[in-house]
Design a protein around this motif. Sequence first.
Motif, PDB file in Angstrom:
ATOM      1  N   LEU A   1       3.034  56.210  43.609  1.00 31.69           N
ATOM      2  CA  LEU A   1       2.091  55.709  44.506  1.00 31.69           C
ATOM      3  C   LEU A   1       2.612  54.136  44.516  1.00 31.69           C
ATOM      4  O   LEU A   1       2.868  53.320  43.609  1.00 31.69           O
TER       5      LEU A   1
ATOM      6  N   VAL B   1       3.836  55.417  50.548  1.00 31.41           N
ATOM      7  CA  VAL B   1       3.216  56.562  50.880  1.00 31.41           C
ATOM      8  C   VAL B   1       2.666  56.685  52.303  1.00 31.41           C
ATOM      9  O   VAL B   1       2.707  55.735  53.094  1.00 31.41           O
TER      10      VAL B   1
ATOM     11  N   ILE C   1       1.885  53.710  56.989  1.00 34.28           N
ATOM     12  CA  ILE C   1       2.982  53.792  55.916  1.00 34.28           C
ATOM     13  C   ILE C   1       2.516  52.555  54.860  1.00 34.28           C
ATOM     14  O   ILE C   1       2.581  51.459  55.366  1.00 34.28           O
ATOM     15  N   VAL C   2       2.221  52.651  53.945  1.00 37.08           N
ATOM     16  CA  VAL C   2       1.842  51.761  53.003  1.00 37.08           C
ATOM     17  C   VAL C   2       3.148  51.644  51.982  1.00 37.08           C
ATOM     18  O   VAL C   2       3.774  52.517  51.386  1.00 37.08           O
TER      19      VAL C   2
ATOM     20  N   ASP D   1       0.924  43.091  56.886  1.00 40.27           N
ATOM     21  CA  ASP D   1       0.938  42.907  55.445  1.00 40.27           C
ATOM     22  C   ASP D   1       1.081  44.522  55.016  1.00 40.27           C
ATOM     23  O   ASP D   1       0.409  45.330  54.802  1.00 40.27           O
ATOM     24  N   PRO D   2       2.600  44.977  54.833  1.00 36.82           N
ATOM     25  CA  PRO D   2       2.721  46.553  54.548  1.00 36.82           C
ATOM     26  C   PRO D   2       2.479  46.865  53.270  1.00 36.82           C
ATOM     27  O   PRO D   2       2.101  47.957  52.845  1.00 36.82           O
ATOM     28  N   ASP D   3       1.863  45.960  52.320  1.00 30.73           N
ATOM     29  CA  ASP D   3       1.312  46.426  50.832  1.00 30.73           C
ATOM     30  C   ASP D   3      -0.172  46.965  50.886  1.00 30.73           C
ATOM     31  O   ASP D   3      -0.496  47.547  50.198  1.00 30.73           O
ATOM     32  N   ARG D   4      -0.611  46.478  52.250  1.00 28.96           N
ATOM     33  CA  ARG D   4      -2.065  47.000  52.165  1.00 28.96           C
ATOM     34  C   ARG D   4      -2.385  48.505  52.387  1.00 28.96           C
ATOM     35  O   ARG D   4      -1.597  49.113  53.010  1.00 28.96           O
ATOM     36  N   PHE D   5      -3.582  48.779  51.952  1.00 24.75           N
ATOM     37  CA  PHE D   5      -3.958  50.211  51.846  1.00 24.75           C
ATOM     38  C   PHE D   5      -5.316  50.402  52.600  1.00 24.75           C
ATOM     39  O   PHE D   5      -6.058  49.501  52.656  1.00 24.75           O
TER      40      PHE D   5
ATOM     41  N   ARG E   1      -6.280  48.216  56.831  1.00 28.39           N
ATOM     42  CA  ARG E   1      -5.219  48.703  57.701  1.00 28.39           C
ATOM     43  C   ARG E   1      -5.411  48.487  59.150  1.00 28.39           C
ATOM     44  O   ARG E   1      -4.419  48.238  60.183  1.00 28.39           O
TER      45      ARG E   1
END
Lengths: 420, 537
Positions: B150, B4, B59-60, A340-344, A348
Amino acid sequence: MAVTAPPSVFAQILDYANRADPYPLYAELRRTPVVRQSDGSYVVSGYAEIVELLHDPRISSEQHGDAAGGLGTGAGLPPAFLQLDPPEHDRLRRIVTRHYGPPHTPDRVDAMIPDLRRTVSGLVDGLAGSPEVDLVDQVAYPFPVTAICDLLGVPRQDEPRFHPWSEALIAALDPGTGDPAERQRRRVSAMKEMGQYFAGLIGTRRHAPGPDLLSALATDQGPDGHLSDPQLLTTAFLLLNAGHETTVNLIANGMLTLLRHPDVLERLRRESELAIHLVEELLRYEPPVQFLPNRTALDDIEIADTTIPSGSRVTLVLAAGSRDPAHVRDPDRFDPDRFDPDRFGLARDTDQHLGFGGGVHYCFGAPLARLETQIALTELTRRLVNPRLVVDPPPYRTNPVLRGPRHLPVAIDGVLPADG
Amino acid sequence: MRLVVDLTRCQGYAQCAFLAPGAFVMQGEGEALLYEPEPDDEQRERVLRAAAACPVQAIVLDRGPVRNGDRPAVPAPRRDGITQDEFLRTGRIVIVGASLAGARAAGALRYEGFRGSLTVIGDESHDPYDRPPLSKQVQEGWVAPGHTGLPRRRAIDADWRLGVAATGLDLAAKQVRLADGTSVDFDRLLIATGVRARPWPVPAEAALDGVFVLRTREDAEGLQRMLAGRPDRVLVIGAGFTGSEVASVCRAIDVPVTVAEAGPAPLVAALGGTIGAIAAEIQRDAGVDLRCGVQVTALEGENGRLRRARLSDGSTLDVEVAVAALGGVRNVEWLEGSGLACGRWGVACDAGCRAFDANGLVTDDVFVAGDVARAPQPLFGYQLLALEHWGNAVSQAEVAAHNMLSDQAHRWPHLDVPIFWSTQFGNEIKSVGVPGVADEVVITQGSVPDRRFVAAYGRRGRLVGAVTVNHATWLDFYRRQIERAAPFPPPWRTVDQPAEAHPVPADFPTHPIPTQDATVVLTGHDPADRRATLLSP
């Protein structure tokens, strides 16, 4: 405290009878994430422990003591950077990277994309007209071989000569099968033949350099110095061999997995971007390199309530780590949506896998392997009409480290024409 | 599409730069990574590949508008102890501060299942944006100052009150007062107001055209415009991280630059004088006119424009541009009289981000995160430290958000070991732990002349920090050793050990952080399992 398990789970993993599905054994192995073997070596199968050791400077990749038999050694040649420690590893890898990737040649791999697409497209064209095809012999093997030959600058008509050499080299890496002395003899002889071939090619390239990697390395004068001729030879072997024997498994494992998950295959047909995360999940779920043998502890290392004594050989079982339930939820499910690349931030961690190793020895060919597999799987799923597995499981290659199907017979109702 | 790179996680594998060379660039001979935070749609597929390929998932992305084929977001795993009461559905949460920590907390609150009303207040009128690129790729002219937004997971469902500063807090009434005269009620509050740049101390000189600080998008825009005009010389005042990065940009675009640093070396507060001397060499090799032990005594202008600077060594310097890189001032003025424990060191809070009131009692409904939060560091004598680190803002915001929704038994302590990075002169410098408390330092791996090495910092026989230069892949090992209270000098046999490895004084000019000698080890990986344990003496 270390637990010794007789008969060892790891020995069963090496047993060819378990090649088609080693994952239940990996689960058993993980019950003791760091386990001592009867020969005094240690097998590591927990995700956290593997990550820790991949980044532990007390772990060496050089050949210590009697643990010979590596890829680049023998035939009077120096080891390739795969089997060297920093700083020499770093220096040699930088010299090669200088002509292969960022910072100095950032576009090299990206610029290969059109050729990669053309190559796959041509191979898939060749599947037309037969009710049954072998996706290993007809696509998964020839595709990466063509790509690595193009990258290196090896003439395509010479490709057939490499197959037996390459087989002999990886057989030597196979800890489980055959007579070790015989394997070493064949390896050294293959290396000598390859050495003669490459010496000739390097000489040609040095006088008339082309745009290929070998020409660049043969004429290099960077800040880190250049590769000596023997280093250049072992590096060429390493790249050619890795190009022959690893991506083939990723692509073949990928098609096998997709054919076992028709819903995902159907999605990939419609959504080409899915290939990107699908390949990451594949690297986690069916990695082409199952474990890293032949690392050595340079000092006592305390890990997972065990002390690995200085001098011990250490095997990192990447394939077991990537399926550690302490790392990912539902690890035995093939789920390309888990990334899930949207995750922060904190979440991660679970998106990482060990498919290409980690630390300074992280797979050198990873960008190319990813692109090749994304392109191959997309093209195959889009163009094969109603593909079905003929046998499941398919016959496997003997090697437990570079694990994959020897053949992947698939029945098809036809081949759609290429786009455009 | 926005992205980011969490450079706290990045280990320099360069996979992104292979797969999307138009959006990610490795610079120099080291591990310096620069990136385009808002790549255009043409790069979409390559950027998706790059993000997926990152071995440490640093990488987000937000992928822009939902496209055919996007799957619903993976829901948060159910956590024990998240309150399932009325509050989750109908509660009111206010976040003051709409930069990294505030935006991250807003995302994390929704991710953890908060469905009530959420208000985010920010004094800048922009959507949340990332600041690290402002002193690097933006100044090089590669990325537009307005293009560092962001990523947000699609749109975070919140009432974004941007461009309106908070001016007061009434704890009894549970109200935040705003500059436009309105107020917002809350049940729970998160303070994430961060820091601002410390201005040049003489207002008339600070007002000259050509005198800059560098913190906001507007600061970055003004400075970039000046640098693009190729000034004859730039003066950087202060060789901390921001100042050093500005000097690095000047050299990258071939603009002459003088750096005036009052201390004995660049980065001396963060790295100490011994490693700072290496930073000085790096600057001079890159062509920086570095002057240490020198203060700028006056900035002089003509017709409102900066013309020259006077230095404490008696020299003068003709310059058109001066950048005051003097560190930050915490944004706490709005809390004056609120009854919270705040001051120039920040807002004090417990390890779970709950603010202390002025009596030192912990509050239940007020939380703090990011640069403004002054939280206890169990590894370092339980001192309250405010850390102006990107990774700290992210992880603290996530812990604060979790705790705002959790019952007492399931709150997380924020026990991350501090990590920060700086990208300068083609090098990636990273630090873990708190080198600033160290008395000694030793090179443990690599080579200083090659500018690829690890320096370990120790205090009274214990490892307290490590700094890597273009050796980021090893940082995690040292972090783990710091967590385990490993001995110093490090006794291990490792690869790539220098032949002569003798500890030398770390040479921090003063200990900016007072310390005691409590010995604590950290264990566990998942935030729910993180624990600090005191070792018996």
